[in-house]
Enzyme design. Structure first.
Site, PDB file in Angstrom:
ATOM      1  N   ASP A  58     -17.515 -64.178 -11.409  1.00  0.00           N
ATOM      2  CA  ASP A  58     -18.002 -62.928 -10.812  1.00  0.00           C
ATOM      3  C   ASP A  58     -19.381 -63.119 -10.177  1.00  0.00           C
ATOM      4  O   ASP A  58     -19.905 -62.214  -9.531  1.00  0.00           O
ATOM      5  CB  ASP A  58     -17.982 -61.772 -11.822  1.00  0.00           C
ATOM      6  CG  ASP A  58     -18.957 -61.976 -12.976  1.00  0.00           C
ATOM      7  OD1 ASP A  58     -19.548 -63.065 -13.091  1.00  0.00           O
ATOM      8  OD2 ASP A  58     -19.122 -61.029 -13.777  1.00  0.00           O
ATOM      9  N   SER A  59     -19.950 -64.337 -10.306  1.00  0.00           N
ATOM     10  CA  SER A  59     -21.177 -64.655  -9.558  1.00  0.00           C
ATOM     11  C   SER A  59     -20.933 -64.536  -8.057  1.00  0.00           C
ATOM     12  O   SER A  59     -21.875 -64.434  -7.279  1.00  0.00           O
ATOM     13  CB  SER A  59     -21.670 -66.068  -9.895  1.00  0.00           C
ATOM     14  OG  SER A  59     -20.664 -67.012  -9.600  1.00  0.00           O
ATOM     15  N   ASP A  97     -12.527 -64.747 -13.604  1.00  0.00           N
ATOM     16  CA  ASP A  97     -13.588 -64.168 -14.430  1.00  0.00           C
ATOM     17  C   ASP A  97     -13.405 -62.653 -14.501  1.00  0.00           C
ATOM     18  O   ASP A  97     -13.395 -61.979 -13.462  1.00  0.00           O
ATOM     19  CB  ASP A  97     -14.929 -64.507 -13.755  1.00  0.00           C
ATOM     20  CG  ASP A  97     -16.088 -64.465 -14.713  1.00  0.00           C
ATOM     21  OD1 ASP A  97     -15.872 -64.245 -15.914  1.00  0.00           O
ATOM     22  OD2 ASP A  97     -17.224 -64.687 -14.236  1.00  0.00           O
ATOM     23  N   LYS A 127     -11.603 -65.735 -17.999  1.00  0.00           N
ATOM     24  CA  LYS A 127     -12.838 -65.916 -18.772  1.00  0.00           C
ATOM     25  C   LYS A 127     -13.428 -64.537 -19.010  1.00  0.00           C
ATOM     26  O   LYS A 127     -13.356 -63.682 -18.119  1.00  0.00           O
ATOM     27  CB  LYS A 127     -13.841 -66.781 -18.000  1.00  0.00           C
ATOM     28  CG  LYS A 127     -15.203 -66.847 -18.668  1.00  0.00           C
ATOM     29  CD  LYS A 127     -16.123 -67.843 -18.013  1.00  0.00           C
ATOM     30  CE  LYS A 127     -16.924 -67.280 -16.859  1.00  0.00           C
ATOM     31  NZ  LYS A 127     -17.781 -66.121 -17.194  1.00  0.00           N
ATOM     32  N   GLU A 129     -16.973 -62.546 -20.922  1.00  0.00           N
ATOM     33  CA  GLU A 129     -18.285 -62.707 -21.565  1.00  0.00           C
ATOM     34  C   GLU A 129     -18.343 -61.974 -22.897  1.00  0.00           C
ATOM     35  O   GLU A 129     -17.807 -60.872 -23.021  1.00  0.00           O
ATOM     36  CB  GLU A 129     -19.380 -62.139 -20.646  1.00  0.00           C
ATOM     37  CG  GLU A 129     -19.523 -62.876 -19.335  1.00  0.00           C
ATOM     38  CD  GLU A 129     -20.655 -62.318 -18.468  1.00  0.00           C
ATOM     39  OE1 GLU A 129     -21.435 -61.464 -18.951  1.00  0.00           O
ATOM     40  OE2 GLU A 129     -20.747 -62.747 -17.303  1.00  0.00           O
ATOM     41  N   GLU A 196     -24.033 -70.752 -21.531  1.00  0.00           N
ATOM     42  CA  GLU A 196     -24.952 -70.620 -20.393  1.00  0.00           C
ATOM     43  C   GLU A 196     -26.388 -70.437 -20.875  1.00  0.00           C
ATOM     44  O   GLU A 196     -26.670 -69.575 -21.718  1.00  0.00           O
ATOM     45  CB  GLU A 196     -24.526 -69.422 -19.525  1.00  0.00           C
ATOM     46  CG  GLU A 196     -25.467 -69.189 -18.338  1.00  0.00           C
ATOM     47  CD  GLU A 196     -24.922 -68.285 -17.253  1.00  0.00           C
ATOM     48  OE1 GLU A 196     -23.742 -67.885 -17.332  1.00  0.00           O
ATOM     49  OE2 GLU A 196     -25.693 -67.988 -16.321  1.00  0.00           O
TER      50      GLU A 196
END
Ligand code: KIV
Length: 294
Positions: A58-59, A97, A127, A129, A196
């Site tokens: 999502d970056s 993501d 993925k 978070e 991270e």
């Protein structure tokens, strides 16, 4: 630095990378190379270069869409980019993501949205978070048959809670919590874990304790693999370069050079040249000019 074969398109197809291959690589002590991707040509180049996995992170909200952070990114935006990546990649494991608010509201929504990545985005895993607070969602997604990669440490979707994009796990207390979360995610069935912006020795300790591979970003050399945001590595993101990035190219500058050259050529009538023009058969031209009513 490795060199490209004479004809990059003539490369022998590689074996398909799966979540099982990830595990085997860890067992063999082979580092896993992951990069982000968000479009067809980049996915094609990553795959042909031999990348193990492409993360549609999502970056992309920041480096492709120009948002201030990753919070505005929607499921529809993610799926749009996932489909483009899936059209370009053949062998790399494809990981989508889960964006902010796609898995936090309810378990049902988390399963449905994770499923959309596989059903409509061409991805093979997701993925998400978070640590212990995400275990119910992770359990449910895995129970639905969808492989999950965890993400601990600096979790950018929690930037407001963390007080900025800052390293995590730098005290004994927070480091212990991170290690506990990592063990919980492994126990829940995650096939891999992104770490991270955490101290290198903590990441190494976690990597040694886990049987699933850790993929580090700003987490030192002791992880089982590494991931970077491709736009950072290529020098394509103009705003900032995190300390942990190694730039392998400066494509923003290269692009500006190419665009300036094009503008100058158009303004100076140097482009298009003869070879870029379409010819018309001479007799057709004659007929057009001299026999207007034919
Ligand atoms: O969104 C992303 O690109 C990521 C990587 C930095 C791991 O989550």
């Amino acid at each position: 630095m490795s060199t490209l074969p004479q004809d990059p398109e003539a490369q022998i197809p590689r074996k398909k990378i799966t979540t099982l291959v990830f595990r085997q690589k860890k067992e063999r002590g082979e580092p896993i190379a992951v990069l982000t991707g968000s479009d067809y040509p980049t996915a094609l180049a990553l795959d042909r270069a031999g990348i193990d996995a492409i993360l549609v992170g999502d970056s992309l909200g920041m480096v492709v869409l120009g948002y201030e952070n990753t919070l505005p990114v929607t499921m529809d935006e993610m799926l749009h980019h996932c489909r483009a990546v899936a059209r370009g990649a053949r062998s790399a494991l494809l990981i989508g993501d889960m964006p902010f608010m796609s898995f936090q509201v309810s378990i049902e929504e988390a399963i449905r949205n994770a499923g959309r990545f596989l059903q409509f985005g061409g991805m093979e895993a997701v993925k998400l978070e978070g640590g212990r607070e995400r275990l119910p969602a992770i359990h449910a997604i895995i129970a639905a048959g969808i492989p999950v990669m965890g993400h601990l440490g600096l979790t950018p979707q929690s930037v407001n809670l963390l007080g900025g994009f800052r390293p995590q796990g730098r005290t004994a207390v927070t480091a212990r919590r991170l290690l506990e979360d990592a063990l919980l995610l492994e126990e829940a069935g995650c096939f891999s874990l992104v770490l991270e912006s955490v101290p290198a020795r903590l990441a190494e300790m976690i990597s040694k304790r886990l049987t699933i591979p850790t993929i580090g970003i700003g987490a030192g050399a002791g992880c089982d693999g590494q991931v970077l945001v491709t736009h950072d590595l290529l020098g394509l993101f103009d705003r900032f370069t995190p300390k942990f990035v190694r730039k392998y190219a400066n494509l923003h500058t290269e692009m500006q050079i190419a665009f300036s050259a094009y503008i100058a050529d158009v303004q100076g009538r140097a482009f298009p040249a003869q070879e870029h023009s379409i010819e018309m058969p001479a007799e057709e031209w004659e007929a057009l000019v001299h026999k207007p009513n034919r």
